[in-house]
Scaffold this motif. Structure first.
Motif, mmCIF file in Angstrom:
data_model
loop_
_atom_site.group_PDB
_atom_site.id
_atom_site.type_symbol
_atom_site.label_atom_id
_atom_site.label_comp_id
_atom_site.label_asym_id
_atom_site.label_seq_id
_atom_site.Cartn_x
_atom_site.Cartn_y
_atom_site.Cartn_z
ATOM 1 N N THR A 197 -0.143 3.440 -2.218
ATOM 2 C CA THR A 197 0.209 2.021 -2.222
ATOM 3 C C THR A 197 0.954 2.101 -0.741
ATOM 4 O OG1 THR A 197 2.248 2.589 -3.388
ATOM 5 C CG2 THR A 197 0.470 1.448 -4.479
ATOM 6 N N LEU A 199 1.900 -0.960 2.869
ATOM 7 C CA LEU A 199 2.027 -1.987 3.241
ATOM 8 C C LEU A 199 0.966 -2.305 4.324
ATOM 9 C CD1 LEU A 199 6.062 -2.507 3.405
ATOM 10 C CD2 LEU A 199 4.458 -3.484 1.872
ATOM 11 N N MET A 218 3.240 6.044 -5.185
ATOM 12 C CA MET A 218 4.294 5.310 -4.586
ATOM 13 C C MET A 218 5.234 5.902 -3.561
ATOM 14 S SD MET A 218 3.531 2.736 -6.696
ATOM 15 C CE MET A 218 4.507 1.403 -5.779
ATOM 16 N N GLY A 219 5.391 5.047 -2.543
ATOM 17 C CA GLY A 219 6.279 5.865 -1.613
ATOM 18 C C GLY A 219 7.822 5.503 -1.367
ATOM 19 N N GLU A 221 11.620 4.317 -0.744
ATOM 20 C CA GLU A 221 12.164 2.916 -0.605
ATOM 21 C C GLU A 221 12.188 2.600 0.885
ATOM 22 O OE1 GLU A 221 13.356 5.050 -2.458
ATOM 23 O OE2 GLU A 221 14.266 4.391 -4.537
ATOM 24 N N GLN A 222 12.706 3.579 1.728
ATOM 25 C CA GLN A 222 12.705 3.136 3.218
ATOM 26 C C GLN A 222 11.525 3.279 4.062
ATOM 27 O OE1 GLN A 222 15.968 4.466 1.644
ATOM 28 N NE2 GLN A 222 16.327 2.190 1.761
ATOM 29 N N GLY A 224 8.444 4.218 3.069
ATOM 30 C CA GLY A 224 7.067 4.257 2.481
ATOM 31 C C GLY A 224 6.264 5.462 2.377
ATOM 32 N N ILE A 239 -0.201 -4.912 -2.331
ATOM 33 C CA ILE A 239 -0.142 -6.292 -3.261
ATOM 34 C C ILE A 239 0.070 -7.228 -2.107
ATOM 35 C CG2 ILE A 239 1.435 -7.188 -4.926
ATOM 36 C CD1 ILE A 239 2.232 -4.055 -5.697
ATOM 37 N N MET A 241 1.934 -9.957 0.261
ATOM 38 C CA MET A 241 2.971 -10.589 0.492
ATOM 39 C C MET A 241 2.873 -11.745 1.100
ATOM 40 S SD MET A 241 4.784 -7.838 -0.408
ATOM 41 C CE MET A 241 6.326 -8.821 0.015
ATOM 42 N N LEU A 248 7.940 -5.266 -1.668
ATOM 43 C CA LEU A 248 8.629 -5.668 -2.825
ATOM 44 C C LEU A 248 9.544 -4.401 -3.164
ATOM 45 C CD1 LEU A 248 5.193 -6.426 -4.558
ATOM 46 C CD2 LEU A 248 7.017 -7.937 -4.565
#
Ligand code: SAM
Length: 263
Positions: A197, A199, A218-219, A221-222, A224, A239, A241, A248
């Motif tokens: 996932t 961005l 999943m990466g 929080e800061q 990725g 996903i 934006m 998200l």
């Protein structure tokens, strides 16, 4: 009930339970704290007997407490009745649950994971927020995923805050951990799609072809996902934006991905 009453904060069991707020104590003992009679009963139903059950006056007459006490004593554990002040200190809350219990941590080795036993699994790289991880574990359970694999330097899934956020699901799904090299080697044997996932991905999360069992990655929080992990995926998806937010929240994105993949 075969229990003793404790009113002192210097009692050894009370001190040992309070110490489980510290990661080092949890790592050294291999134990963790879960709060609430409902969650304790769910744990027992999932085959996890408590090592310690601590209850306050509000729970003393609860019919389910007998089940928790019986399971604990049968497994050679300790049951103590305490006052509200002790429960507040143990939970670090003004409004503590009337029952808290101590359980053994369980980590499933990567080699013991059977991918085909569930349609979807989730891997979290360097997740830092215990609330995010707990929410992901709860969502993974709710959607019928097999478990959550912690990749790299992650927050402890057995922190008090994280366990709270799982609402009992910590007992229902498999939890594994791996270094990045271990994960990359294990990923080679994965029979279905490994889905990153990102961005910056160009593939919409709804248009990808997910071969089950799917493994969603999943990466952090800061930062990725790091490039070496993204490159190891069969597909990277985004996903959309549509507003001003550029990303998200991690647990929200994970929930969307889990339900997209599982249908
Ligand atoms: N600044 C970070 C970046 O550039 O990736 C933001 C990380 S985001 C808060 C945390 C994780 O949630 C991401 O690594 C990804 O796994 C997931 N995520 C968040 N929003 C996403 C989106 N729109 N599409 C796909 N994954 C997303």
């Amino acid at each position: 009930m075969n229990t003793k009453t404790v009113t002192s904060l210097t009692n050894n069991t009370v001190k040992a339970v309070r110490a489980l707020h510290m990661r080092k104590e949890r790592e050294d003992s291999g134990l963790f704290l879960a709060e609430g009679l409902k969650i304790v009963i769910e744990a027992i139903d999932c085959g996890h007997a408590p090592k310690i059950v601590m209850y306050g006056p509000d729970a003393a007459d609860h019919p389910m407490l007998k089940k928790a006490v019986a399971a604990c004593l049968k497994a050679g554990g300790e049951v103590i009745e305490v006052n509200r002040e002790i429960l507040e200190k143990v939970s670090r809350r003004d409004n503590p649950q009337a029952v808290v219990a101590v359980f053994k941590q369980v980590f499933t080795p990567l080699s013991a994971i059977v991918p085909e036993s569930a349609p979807c699994w989730v891997a979290m790289q360097a997740v830092r927020d215990p609330g995010n991880l707990g929410t992901v574990i709860r969502t993974a359970d709710a959607a019928g995923c097999g478990g959550v694999i912690l990749v790299g330097d992650c927050v402890d899934p057995y922190s008090v805050e994280g366990v709270r956020a799982t609402m009992g699901s910590i007992f229902a799904v498999k939890i594994a951990k791996a270094t990045i090299p271990e994960f990359l080697a294990w990923r080679e044997t994965w029979p279905g799609s490994v889905v990153g996932t990102l961005l910056t991905a160009t593939v919409d999360h709804k248009s990808a072809d997910y071969v089950k069992p799917s493994l969603i990655l999943m990466g952090n929080e800061q930062q990725g996902l790091p490039p070496e992990l993204a490159a190891a995926c069969d597909v990277n998806v985004k996903i959309p934006m549509r507003g001003r937010a550029d990303s998200l929240n991690l647990s929200v994105a994970t929930g969307i991905m889990i339900y997209t993949v599982t249908g």
